[in-house]
Design a protein around this motif. Sequence first.
Motif, PDB file in Angstrom:
ATOM      1  N   ALA A  33       0.828  -1.212   0.000  1.00 52.33           N
ATOM      2  CA  ALA A  33       0.000   0.000   0.000  1.00 52.33           C
ATOM      3  C   ALA A  33       0.865   1.266   0.000  1.00 52.33           C
ATOM      4  O   ALA A  33       0.474   2.287  -0.577  1.00 52.33           O
ATOM      5  CB  ALA A  33      -0.940   0.001   1.207  1.00 52.33           C
ATOM      6  N   PHE A  34       2.034   1.206   0.620  1.00 54.32           N
ATOM      7  CA  PHE A  34       2.948   2.348   0.626  1.00 54.32           C
ATOM      8  C   PHE A  34       3.592   2.550  -0.753  1.00 54.32           C
ATOM      9  O   PHE A  34       4.225   3.574  -0.999  1.00 54.32           O
ATOM     10  CB  PHE A  34       4.088   2.154   1.638  1.00 54.32           C
ATOM     11  N   GLY A  35       3.492   1.552  -1.629  1.00 58.03           N
ATOM     12  CA  GLY A  35       4.180   1.612  -2.910  1.00 58.03           C
ATOM     13  C   GLY A  35       5.643   1.247  -2.784  1.00 58.03           C
ATOM     14  O   GLY A  35       6.462   1.584  -3.637  1.00 58.03           O
ATOM     15  N   TYR A  36       5.982   0.524  -1.729  1.00 58.11           N
ATOM     16  CA  TYR A  36       7.364   0.147  -1.441  1.00 58.11           C
ATOM     17  C   TYR A  36       7.898  -0.836  -2.472  1.00 58.11           C
ATOM     18  O   TYR A  36       9.069  -0.812  -2.816  1.00 58.11           O
ATOM     19  CB  TYR A  36       7.422  -0.455  -0.032  1.00 58.11           C
ATOM     20  N   PHE A  37       7.033  -1.722  -2.941  1.00 58.22           N
ATOM     21  CA  PHE A  37       7.418  -2.717  -3.939  1.00 58.22           C
ATOM     22  C   PHE A  37       6.829  -2.338  -5.288  1.00 58.22           C
ATOM     23  O   PHE A  37       5.682  -1.933  -5.371  1.00 58.22           O
ATOM     24  CB  PHE A  37       6.883  -4.113  -3.576  1.00 58.22           C
ATOM     25  N   GLU A  38       7.613  -2.484  -6.313  1.00 61.08           N
ATOM     26  CA  GLU A  38       7.117  -2.415  -7.684  1.00 61.08           C
ATOM     27  C   GLU A  38       7.395  -3.783  -8.279  1.00 61.08           C
ATOM     28  O   GLU A  38       8.524  -4.112  -8.582  1.00 61.08           O
ATOM     29  CB  GLU A  38       7.826  -1.315  -8.462  1.00 61.08           C
ATOM     30  N   VAL A  90      14.825   5.697   4.373  1.00 63.39           N
ATOM     31  CA  VAL A  90      13.455   6.045   4.727  1.00 63.39           C
ATOM     32  C   VAL A  90      13.115   7.464   4.271  1.00 63.39           C
ATOM     33  O   VAL A  90      12.173   7.666   3.490  1.00 63.39           O
ATOM     34  CB  VAL A  90      13.217   5.891   6.249  1.00 63.39           C
ATOM     35  N   LEU A  91      13.840   8.446   4.764  1.00 63.74           N
ATOM     36  CA  LEU A  91      13.523   9.828   4.402  1.00 63.74           C
ATOM     37  C   LEU A  91      13.723  10.084   2.913  1.00 63.74           C
ATOM     38  O   LEU A  91      12.924  10.794   2.292  1.00 63.74           O
ATOM     39  CB  LEU A  91      14.369  10.799   5.221  1.00 63.74           C
ATOM     40  N   ALA A  92      14.757   9.492   2.323  1.00 61.98           N
ATOM     41  CA  ALA A  92      15.002   9.693   0.898  1.00 61.98           C
ATOM     42  C   ALA A  92      13.862   9.122   0.061  1.00 61.98           C
ATOM     43  O   ALA A  92      13.457   9.735  -0.933  1.00 61.98           O
ATOM     44  CB  ALA A  92      16.332   9.069   0.488  1.00 61.98           C
ATOM     45  N   LEU A  93      13.321   7.979   0.440  1.00 63.45           N
ATOM     46  CA  LEU A  93      12.203   7.397  -0.308  1.00 63.45           C
ATOM     47  C   LEU A  93      10.995   8.327  -0.264  1.00 63.45           C
ATOM     48  O   LEU A  93      10.367   8.589  -1.292  1.00 63.45           O
ATOM     49  CB  LEU A  93      11.831   6.018   0.236  1.00 63.45           C
ATOM     50  N   VAL A  94      10.685   8.839   0.911  1.00 66.47           N
ATOM     51  CA  VAL A  94       9.543   9.744   1.058  1.00 66.47           C
ATOM     52  C   VAL A  94       9.797  11.047   0.289  1.00 66.47           C
ATOM     53  O   VAL A  94       8.870  11.627  -0.280  1.00 66.47           O
ATOM     54  CB  VAL A  94       9.239  10.008   2.548  1.00 66.47           C
ATOM     55  N   ALA A  95      11.035  11.477   0.231  1.00 58.51           N
ATOM     56  CA  ALA A  95      11.371  12.702  -0.500  1.00 58.51           C
ATOM     57  C   ALA A  95      11.295  12.502  -2.013  1.00 58.51           C
ATOM     58  O   ALA A  95      10.965  13.439  -2.747  1.00 58.51           O
ATOM     59  CB  ALA A  95      12.768  13.176  -0.112  1.00 58.51           C
ATOM     60  N   LYS A  96      11.585  11.287  -2.488  1.00 57.94           N
ATOM     61  CA  LYS A  96      11.646  11.038  -3.930  1.00 57.94           C
ATOM     62  C   LYS A  96      10.318  10.660  -4.556  1.00 57.94           C
ATOM     63  O   LYS A  96      10.145  10.827  -5.754  1.00 57.94           O
ATOM     64  CB  LYS A  96      12.651   9.914  -4.229  1.00 57.94           C
ATOM     65  N   GLN A  97       9.434  10.089  -3.791  1.00 52.82           N
ATOM     66  CA  GLN A  97       8.170   9.649  -4.380  1.00 52.82           C
ATOM     67  C   GLN A  97       7.022   9.915  -3.427  1.00 52.82           C
ATOM     68  O   GLN A  97       7.236  10.107  -2.228  1.00 52.82           O
ATOM     69  CB  GLN A  97       8.227   8.176  -4.769  1.00 52.82           C
ATOM     70  N   ASP A  98       5.836   9.909  -3.971  1.00 50.63           N
ATOM     71  CA  ASP A  98       4.641  10.130  -3.170  1.00 50.63           C
ATOM     72  C   ASP A  98       4.296   8.824  -2.457  1.00 50.63           C
ATOM     73  O   ASP A  98       3.830   7.876  -3.090  1.00 50.63           O
ATOM     74  CB  ASP A  98       3.489  10.583  -4.065  1.00 50.63           C
ATOM     75  N   VAL A  99       4.569   8.766  -1.172  1.00 51.84           N
ATOM     76  CA  VAL A  99       4.285   7.577  -0.374  1.00 51.84           C
ATOM     77  C   VAL A  99       2.962   7.803   0.345  1.00 51.84           C
ATOM     78  O   VAL A  99       2.862   8.707   1.184  1.00 51.84           O
ATOM     79  CB  VAL A  99       5.408   7.303   0.648  1.00 51.84           C
ATOM     80  N   PRO A 100       1.947   6.997   0.012  1.00 49.33           N
ATOM     81  CA  PRO A 100       0.683   7.134   0.739  1.00 49.33           C
ATOM     82  C   PRO A 100       0.897   6.877   2.230  1.00 49.33           C
ATOM     83  O   PRO A 100       1.617   5.961   2.607  1.00 49.33           O
ATOM     84  CB  PRO A 100      -0.209   6.053   0.123  1.00 49.33           C
TER      85      PRO A 100
END
Length: 132
Positions: A33-38, A90-100
């Motif tokens: 749901a977070f979009g962590y996996f593609e 963690v912070l870089a992922l949230v900064a790079k993409q829209d994490v629900p």
Amino acid sequence: MTKILLAATGYVVVVFPLAYVWHLGLFKEKYEAFGYFEGEPNIPLGLATIVIQGAALSLLYLFFHTGSAGLARAFQFAGLVGLFFWTSHVLALVAKQDVPNAGSFIAMETGYLVMQFGLFALVLGLVHRGAE
């Protein structure tokens, strides 16, 4: 060299099962749901990543000197590298993409990394006990 190999092996032994169970077992639906996996996670590449991390961190630990010894030194090192991993992962992922529900993602990954690096600190403390 033996202590590096023992610490690196210990890192893999504690981190890989934790990562697998946490991300692909207990909380898989949340991470999806977070979009962590593609697509499907690449387990062999994940294991290889953890092996490389374990080797690099175990070698780097030999150069970390704070005046502390034993578990105190191990927890200081693990806290420092854990903070680095937290910002870069963690912070870089949230900064790079829209994490629900980004706050929930940050909280879950923070908890995971606290466990990961807390366990690694224990491994380092056991492997290097009496060596300082």
